[in-house]
Write a protein that holds these residues in place. Structure first.
Motif, PDB file in Angstrom:
ATOM      1  N   VAL A 147      50.609  54.022  48.381  1.00 33.50           N
ATOM      2  CA  VAL A 147      50.094  55.152  49.152  1.00 33.50           C
ATOM      3  C   VAL A 147      50.791  56.455  48.741  1.00 33.50           C
ATOM      4  O   VAL A 147      50.132  57.452  48.435  1.00 33.50           O
ATOM      5  N   GLY A 148      52.123  56.430  48.725  1.00 32.58           N
ATOM      6  CA  GLY A 148      52.896  57.649  48.501  1.00 32.58           C
ATOM      7  C   GLY A 148      52.872  58.191  47.089  1.00 32.58           C
ATOM      8  O   GLY A 148      53.084  59.384  46.878  1.00 32.58           O
ATOM      9  N   VAL A 149      52.608  57.342  46.100  1.00 30.49           N
ATOM     10  CA  VAL A 149      52.571  57.822  44.721  1.00 30.49           C
ATOM     11  C   VAL A 149      51.158  57.691  44.143  1.00 30.49           C
ATOM     12  O   VAL A 149      50.527  58.683  43.790  1.00 30.49           O
ATOM     13  N   MET A 150      50.659  56.468  44.032  1.00 32.66           N
ATOM     14  CA  MET A 150      49.374  56.251  43.365  1.00 32.66           C
ATOM     15  C   MET A 150      48.225  56.961  44.097  1.00 32.66           C
ATOM     16  O   MET A 150      47.500  57.759  43.500  1.00 32.66           O
ATOM     17  N   ASN A 151      48.045  56.664  45.380  1.00 31.66           N
ATOM     18  CA  ASN A 151      46.955  57.296  46.136  1.00 31.66           C
ATOM     19  C   ASN A 151      47.140  58.811  46.213  1.00 31.66           C
ATOM     20  O   ASN A 151      46.177  59.568  46.062  1.00 31.66           O
ATOM     21  N   PHE A 152      48.374  59.262  46.437  1.00 32.20           N
ATOM     22  CA  PHE A 152      48.670  60.696  46.524  1.00 32.20           C
ATOM     23  C   PHE A 152      48.263  61.427  45.241  1.00 32.20           C
ATOM     24  O   PHE A 152      47.843  62.580  45.273  1.00 32.20           O
ATOM     25  N   CYS A 153      48.369  60.721  44.106  1.00 29.12           N
ATOM     26  CA  CYS A 153      48.032  61.322  42.814  1.00 29.12           C
ATOM     27  C   CYS A 153      46.579  61.061  42.405  1.00 29.12           C
ATOM     28  O   CYS A 153      46.197  61.321  41.259  1.00 29.12           O
ATOM     29  N   GLY A 154      45.768  60.537  43.309  1.00 29.91           N
ATOM     30  CA  GLY A 154      44.343  60.405  43.055  1.00 29.91           C
ATOM     31  C   GLY A 154      43.864  59.039  42.609  1.00 29.91           C
ATOM     32  O   GLY A 154      42.677  58.855  42.359  1.00 29.91           O
ATOM     33  N   ILE A 155      44.757  58.071  42.500  1.00 38.60           N
ATOM     34  CA  ILE A 155      44.355  56.719  42.089  1.00 38.60           C
ATOM     35  C   ILE A 155      44.097  55.904  43.352  1.00 38.60           C
ATOM     36  O   ILE A 155      45.027  55.384  43.969  1.00 38.60           O
ATOM     37  N   THR A 156      42.845  55.806  43.745  1.00 39.63           N
ATOM     38  CA  THR A 156      42.515  55.113  44.992  1.00 39.63           C
ATOM     39  C   THR A 156      42.491  53.599  44.824  1.00 39.63           C
ATOM     40  O   THR A 156      42.715  52.870  45.784  1.00 39.63           O
ATOM     41  N   ASN A 157      42.218  53.129  43.615  1.00 36.66           N
ATOM     42  CA  ASN A 157      42.188  51.692  43.339  1.00 36.66           C
ATOM     43  C   ASN A 157      43.560  51.293  42.780  1.00 36.66           C
ATOM     44  O   ASN A 157      43.748  51.218  41.567  1.00 36.66           O
ATOM     45  N   ALA A 158      44.507  51.092  43.680  1.00 34.52           N
ATOM     46  CA  ALA A 158      45.877  50.785  43.270  1.00 34.52           C
ATOM     47  C   ALA A 158      46.425  49.681  44.158  1.00 34.52           C
ATOM     48  O   ALA A 158      46.089  49.591  45.345  1.00 34.52           O
ATOM     49  N   ARG A 159      47.274  48.848  43.554  1.00 36.44           N
ATOM     50  CA  ARG A 159      47.899  47.791  44.366  1.00 36.44           C
ATOM     51  C   ARG A 159      49.230  47.367  43.756  1.00 36.44           C
ATOM     52  O   ARG A 159      49.505  47.575  42.575  1.00 36.44           O
ATOM     53  N   LEU A 160      50.020  46.735  44.604  1.00 34.76           N
ATOM     54  CA  LEU A 160      51.324  46.185  44.235  1.00 34.76           C
ATOM     55  C   LEU A 160      51.208  44.676  44.203  1.00 34.76           C
ATOM     56  O   LEU A 160      50.674  44.074  45.130  1.00 34.76           O
ATOM     57  N   GLU A 161      51.695  44.074  43.144  1.00 32.74           N
ATOM     58  CA  GLU A 161      51.735  42.613  43.019  1.00 32.74           C
ATOM     59  C   GLU A 161      53.188  42.228  42.767  1.00 32.74           C
ATOM     60  O   GLU A 161      53.775  42.638  41.760  1.00 32.74           O
ATOM     61  N   LEU A 162      53.770  41.473  43.677  1.00 34.80           N
ATOM     62  CA  LEU A 162      55.155  41.043  43.517  1.00 34.80           C
ATOM     63  C   LEU A 162      55.208  39.606  43.007  1.00 34.80           C
ATOM     64  O   LEU A 162      54.534  38.724  43.544  1.00 34.80           O
ATOM     65  N   LEU A 163      55.992  39.396  41.972  1.00 34.65           N
ATOM     66  CA  LEU A 163      56.248  38.056  41.443  1.00 34.65           C
ATOM     67  C   LEU A 163      57.615  37.644  41.980  1.00 34.65           C
ATOM     68  O   LEU A 163      58.640  38.188  41.564  1.00 34.65           O
ATOM     69  N   HIS A 164      57.616  36.708  42.922  1.00 35.33           N
ATOM     70  CA  HIS A 164      58.833  36.333  43.654  1.00 35.33           C
ATOM     71  C   HIS A 164      59.584  35.178  42.999  1.00 35.33           C
ATOM     72  O   HIS A 164      59.055  34.479  42.135  1.00 35.33           O
ATOM     73  N   ASP A 165      60.817  34.994  43.463  1.00 35.40           N
ATOM     74  CA  ASP A 165      61.676  33.873  43.068  1.00 35.40           C
ATOM     75  C   ASP A 165      61.939  33.839  41.562  1.00 35.40           C
ATOM     76  O   ASP A 165      61.898  32.783  40.927  1.00 35.40           O
ATOM     77  N   THR A 166      62.249  34.987  41.002  1.00 35.61           N
ATOM     78  CA  THR A 166      62.453  35.071  39.553  1.00 35.61           C
ATOM     79  C   THR A 166      63.748  34.413  39.082  1.00 35.61           C
ATOM     80  O   THR A 166      63.926  34.236  37.878  1.00 35.61           O
ATOM     81  N   LEU A 167      64.615  34.053  39.993  1.00 38.17           N
ATOM     82  CA  LEU A 167      65.877  33.403  39.600  1.00 38.17           C
ATOM     83  C   LEU A 167      65.806  31.886  39.700  1.00 38.17           C
ATOM     84  O   LEU A 167      66.797  31.197  39.482  1.00 38.17           O
ATOM     85  N   GLU A 168      64.620  31.369  40.035  1.00 37.63           N
ATOM     86  CA  GLU A 168      64.454  29.917  40.167  1.00 37.63           C
ATOM     87  C   GLU A 168      64.375  29.268  38.786  1.00 37.63           C
ATOM     88  O   GLU A 168      64.512  29.929  37.771  1.00 37.63           O
ATOM     89  N   GLY A 169      64.092  28.000  38.755  1.00 32.30           N
ATOM     90  CA  GLY A 169      64.086  27.222  37.519  1.00 32.30           C
ATOM     91  C   GLY A 169      62.913  27.498  36.605  1.00 32.30           C
ATOM     92  O   GLY A 169      62.066  28.361  36.859  1.00 32.30           O
ATOM     93  N   ASP A 170      62.857  26.707  35.533  1.00 34.11           N
ATOM     94  CA  ASP A 170      61.851  26.887  34.489  1.00 34.11           C
ATOM     95  C   ASP A 170      60.418  26.720  35.003  1.00 34.11           C
ATOM     96  O   ASP A 170      59.520  27.431  34.560  1.00 34.11           O
ATOM     97  N   ASP A 171      60.186  25.790  35.927  1.00 34.66           N
ATOM     98  CA  ASP A 171      58.832  25.578  36.444  1.00 34.66           C
ATOM     99  C   ASP A 171      58.325  26.828  37.150  1.00 34.66           C
ATOM    100  O   ASP A 171      57.172  27.241  36.958  1.00 34.66           O
TER     101      ASP A 171
END
Length: 189
Positions: A147-171
């Protein structure tokens, strides 16, 4: 679709770098043309010199050559994606500095806004989604970045995708890489 992929990690040979590689493969597989902006490898200076301070008077300020090069890079693309490690529940300083300097007044906000079709922010988070949800970090990051950066700058089709648990094992890491490739493949959907 031409997609600028802004990558922020000090080491290309990292999980973040592997996510970048898979995301780029996915973009290419779906017929998109990616262009990478590797902020560390390119030695982008995130500091704001006086010459690049925003001019909020409504004038037509000319920014430094370094900023003009980055703005031209943005303008020749239809969309933007960011790949970064989540540090202190936000983007790293290099990405923040890039946005501060490049997405400047009357170019990205104010009298003129960005004309990018879409934006995707892919953050690699060490902890799990339950921890983020419990503390409200995901909502805070979406408010700040989408909202504060992407939408404010005119990009209405914007989203955040978080990839969690990056310190876990190989699987878990392999699953994150598959997800990154899918995000690239479905970016323009």
């Amino acid at each position: 679709m031409n997609v600028l992929v802004v990558f922020d990690h000090p080491r290309q040979k990292s999980l973040s770098g592997a996510v970048l590689d898979q995301f780029m493969l996915g973009l290419e597989e779906s017929g998109n043309t990616p262009e990478i902006a590797d902020l560390h490898a390119e030695r982008f200076d995130p500091r704001m010199p006086v010459e690049d301070e925003p001019d909020l008077s409504g004038g037509t300020k000319t920014y430094t050559e370094a900023v003009q090069r980055e703005q031209a890079r943005v303008e020749r693309n239809d969309a933007v994606a960011f790949i970064f490690p989540v540090w202190w529940w936000s983007v790293p300083a290099m990405t923040k500095g890039w946005i501060d300097r490049v997405w400047n007044a009357d170019w990205a906000y104010g009298n003129k806004k960005l004309t990018l079709d879409r934006a995707l922010l892919v953050g690699l988070a060490a902890t799990g989604s339950a921890s983020f949800k419990k503390r409200g970090y995901t909502t805070a990051m979406e408010t700040q970045l989408v909202v504060g950066v992407m939408n404010f700058c005119g990009i209405t089709n914007a989203r955040l995708e978080l990839l969690h648990d990056t310190l876990e094992g190989d699987d878990e890491r392999q699953a994150l890489l598959v997800k990154a490739r899918t995000l690239g493949r479905t970016f323009a959907d």
